[in-house]
Design a protein around this motif. Structure first.
Motif, PDB file in Angstrom:
ATOM      1  N   LEU A 120       0.636  -1.289   0.080  1.00 30.82           N
ATOM      2  CA  LEU A 120       0.130  -0.113  -0.074  1.00 30.82           C
ATOM      3  C   LEU A 120       0.794   1.064  -0.029  1.00 30.82           C
ATOM      4  O   LEU A 120       0.567   2.281  -0.511  1.00 30.82           O
ATOM      5  CB  LEU A 120      -1.012   0.082   1.231  1.00 30.82           C
ATOM      6  N   ALA A 121       1.983   1.145   0.823  1.00 32.68           N
ATOM      7  CA  ALA A 121       2.872   2.292   0.802  1.00 32.68           C
ATOM      8  C   ALA A 121       3.591   2.777  -0.619  1.00 32.68           C
ATOM      9  O   ALA A 121       3.509   3.897  -0.944  1.00 32.68           O
ATOM     10  CB  ALA A 121       4.025   2.109   1.633  1.00 32.68           C
ATOM     11  N   ASP A 122       3.510   1.552  -1.457  1.00 32.08           N
ATOM     12  CA  ASP A 122       4.033   1.977  -2.986  1.00 32.08           C
ATOM     13  C   ASP A 122       2.952   1.936  -3.884  1.00 32.08           C
ATOM     14  O   ASP A 122       3.483   2.049  -5.237  1.00 32.08           O
ATOM     15  CB  ASP A 122       4.807   0.447  -3.491  1.00 32.08           C
ATOM     16  N   THR A 123       1.627   2.042  -3.368  1.00 28.99           N
ATOM     17  CA  THR A 123       0.742   2.087  -4.371  1.00 28.99           C
ATOM     18  C   THR A 123       0.070   3.767  -4.342  1.00 28.99           C
ATOM     19  O   THR A 123       0.035   4.104  -3.175  1.00 28.99           O
ATOM     20  CB  THR A 123      -0.543   1.164  -3.740  1.00 28.99           C
ATOM     21  N   SER A 124      -0.128   4.330  -5.189  1.00 28.50           N
ATOM     22  CA  SER A 124      -0.966   5.203  -5.697  1.00 28.50           C
ATOM     23  C   SER A 124      -2.435   5.227  -5.913  1.00 28.50           C
ATOM     24  O   SER A 124      -2.693   4.018  -6.313  1.00 28.50           O
ATOM     25  CB  SER A 124      -0.133   6.261  -6.553  1.00 28.50           C
ATOM     26  N   GLY A 125      -3.122   6.394  -5.612  1.00 29.16           N
ATOM     27  CA  GLY A 125      -4.565   6.093  -6.082  1.00 29.16           C
ATOM     28  C   GLY A 125      -5.486   5.678  -4.793  1.00 29.16           C
ATOM     29  O   GLY A 125      -5.023   5.920  -3.681  1.00 29.16           O
ATOM     30  N   PRO A 126      -6.703   5.350  -5.135  1.00 34.64           N
ATOM     31  CA  PRO A 126      -7.645   5.444  -4.095  1.00 34.64           C
ATOM     32  C   PRO A 126      -7.608   4.034  -3.045  1.00 34.64           C
ATOM     33  O   PRO A 126      -7.938   4.341  -1.981  1.00 34.64           O
ATOM     34  CB  PRO A 126      -9.050   5.287  -4.862  1.00 34.64           C
ATOM     35  N   VAL A 127      -6.922   3.016  -3.551  1.00 31.17           N
ATOM     36  CA  VAL A 127      -6.896   2.045  -2.710  1.00 31.17           C
ATOM     37  C   VAL A 127      -5.822   2.089  -1.617  1.00 31.17           C
ATOM     38  O   VAL A 127      -6.184   1.719  -0.304  1.00 31.17           O
ATOM     39  CB  VAL A 127      -6.170   0.784  -3.529  1.00 31.17           C
ATOM     40  N   ARG A 128      -4.858   2.904  -1.808  1.00 33.05           N
ATOM     41  CA  ARG A 128      -3.944   3.269  -0.690  1.00 33.05           C
ATOM     42  C   ARG A 128      -4.727   4.287   0.449  1.00 33.05           C
ATOM     43  O   ARG A 128      -4.476   4.022   1.684  1.00 33.05           O
ATOM     44  CB  ARG A 128      -2.831   4.126  -1.289  1.00 33.05           C
ATOM     45  N   ALA A 129      -5.730   5.038  -0.129  1.00 30.40           N
ATOM     46  CA  ALA A 129      -6.254   5.972   0.976  1.00 30.40           C
ATOM     47  C   ALA A 129      -7.677   5.533   1.738  1.00 30.40           C
ATOM     48  O   ALA A 129      -8.196   6.002   2.430  1.00 30.40           O
ATOM     49  CB  ALA A 129      -6.578   7.246   0.153  1.00 30.40           C
ATOM     50  N   TRP A 130      -7.857   4.157   0.956  1.00 32.83           N
ATOM     51  CA  TRP A 130      -9.353   3.626   1.649  1.00 32.83           C
ATOM     52  C   TRP A 130      -9.414   3.284   3.153  1.00 32.83           C
ATOM     53  O   TRP A 130     -10.296   3.741   3.677  1.00 32.83           O
ATOM     54  CB  TRP A 130      -9.770   2.167   0.895  1.00 32.83           C
ATOM     55  N   PRO A 131      -8.060   3.000   3.695  1.00 30.63           N
ATOM     56  CA  PRO A 131      -8.408   2.554   4.996  1.00 30.63           C
ATOM     57  C   PRO A 131      -8.370   3.936   5.994  1.00 30.63           C
ATOM     58  O   PRO A 131      -9.103   3.998   7.185  1.00 30.63           O
ATOM     59  CB  PRO A 131      -6.862   2.079   5.557  1.00 30.63           C
ATOM     60  N   ASP A 132      -8.178   5.098   5.539  1.00 30.93           N
ATOM     61  CA  ASP A 132      -8.513   6.545   6.232  1.00 30.93           C
ATOM     62  C   ASP A 132      -9.835   6.856   5.822  1.00 30.93           C
ATOM     63  O   ASP A 132     -10.255   7.909   6.397  1.00 30.93           O
ATOM     64  CB  ASP A 132      -7.415   7.563   5.775  1.00 30.93           C
TER      65      ASP A 132
END
Length: 318
Positions: A120-132
């Motif tokens: 997730l740290a190396d991923t950009s876009g909506p997937v990375r932000a979903w937990p927040d």
């Protein structure tokens, strides 16, 4: 892909993570069963070549025969690699379901959680932000949950996981005394951040008293559904009949009190509700919390109890 690479990859999948271990002879048998004829000498050579910093393999050479294992902190290797959506699932599972897992299960999954964090740290876009963007909260007044000693938590979960008893001092709420109990754990329930241990004590079979083994037919789900964690007052269900304000009734149409709930409009604009629920202190607290949004019609004794409580409350404000 060569047969050697396939054999080595299969071998690596059979090696457990520390503190468990496996011998060369056991690996030889596993490979033979999966159609990879080889020798123990070849397996020993492969293990020596693959061990070290790259894979995190290690050997316990103090035992006879030697046992091989993955280091506890070795990175999780996945082929194909973990996708961002899979990493998100592990991240959410760690956050929301982590407290429900036994420590041994959490430990086994920790390499996946760390891998998910890196993906997730190396991923950009909506997937990375979903937990927040997602949170789970209680409908009632938010309270700060008590802190549980990690050693106590692990001991209780270990006993529950392995169907074992444990002995521990317990700080009793009703008189403040600390007393040693032998506990036979039956299950744990999480409620608003508080962990409840359902158990028996000493040599009695009744739940929350002692038995040396799990009582026959005990069902944790049924115990919760029947109001066991809601301070049950009697075994006879309540046949509730309520008059509700329209806005409160709307909420209960979406989240019913019971499977047999029936709602119908009343002439004065309120909504009449009937439902069968467990007779618990929690039901009384919930009704009192609704204030002037609800009128209890039946059962009569509950109507009288609620009315008397509200009168005493009003008297305190006069």
């Amino acid at each position: 892909m060569s047969d050697t690479l396939l054999r080595q990859w299969t071998m690596l999948r059979h090696i457990p993570r520390h503190p468990r271990k496996i011998t060369v002879s056991a690996l030889h048998e596993r490979l033979r069963e999966q159609g990879y004829p080889t020798t123990e000498r070849t397996i020993q050579r492969d293990l020596q070549e693959l061990s070290g910093q790259l894979f995190g393999l290690a050997v316990d050479d103090r035992s006879r025969p030697h046992g091989w294992y993955w280091d506890r902190d070795a990175a999780q290797f996945d082929i194909p690699g973990m996708e961002p959506q899979t990493a998100l699932a592990f991240k959410l599972a760690e956050h929301f379901a982590g407290p429900l897992m036994a420590p041994a299960t959490l430990q086994a999954l920790s390499p996946y959680f760390r891998r998910a964090e890196n993906v997730l740290a190396d991923t950009s876009g909506p997937v990375r932000a979903w937990p927040d963007k997602v949170q789970a909260i209680t409908r009632g007044q938010a309270l700060i949950p008590p802190t549980v000693d990690p050693e106590v938590f692990e001991a209780v979960y270990d006993a529950l996981f392995n169907d074992r008893q444990f002995q521990a001092p317990y700080h009793r709420r009703h008189d403040g005394a600390v007393k040693d109990y032998v506990v036979n754990p039956l299950g744990v329930v999480f409620r608003d951040g508080v962990v409840y241990l359902v158990c028996t004590l000493y040599d009695y079979a009744a739940v929350l008293q002692l038995a040396l083994h799990r009582p026959e037919g005990f069902d944790l789900g049924r115990y919760v559904d029947d109001g066991g964690l809601n301070f049950k007052l009697s075994d006879t269900p309540l046949a509730l009949e309520l008059l509700l304000a329209a806005e409160t009734a709307f909420h209960l149409r979406e989240t019913p009190l019971s499977h047999d709930q029936v709602m119908e409009d009343s002439a004065d604009g309120r909504v009449r509700l009937t439902a069968t629920v467990a007779d618990t202190a929690q039901v009384r607290w919930w009704l009192l919390g609704l204030g002037d949004q609800v009128e209890v019609l039946s059962p009569p004794f509950l109507r009288q109890t609620i009315a008397a409580t509200l009168r005493r409350a009003a008297d305190r404000y006069d």
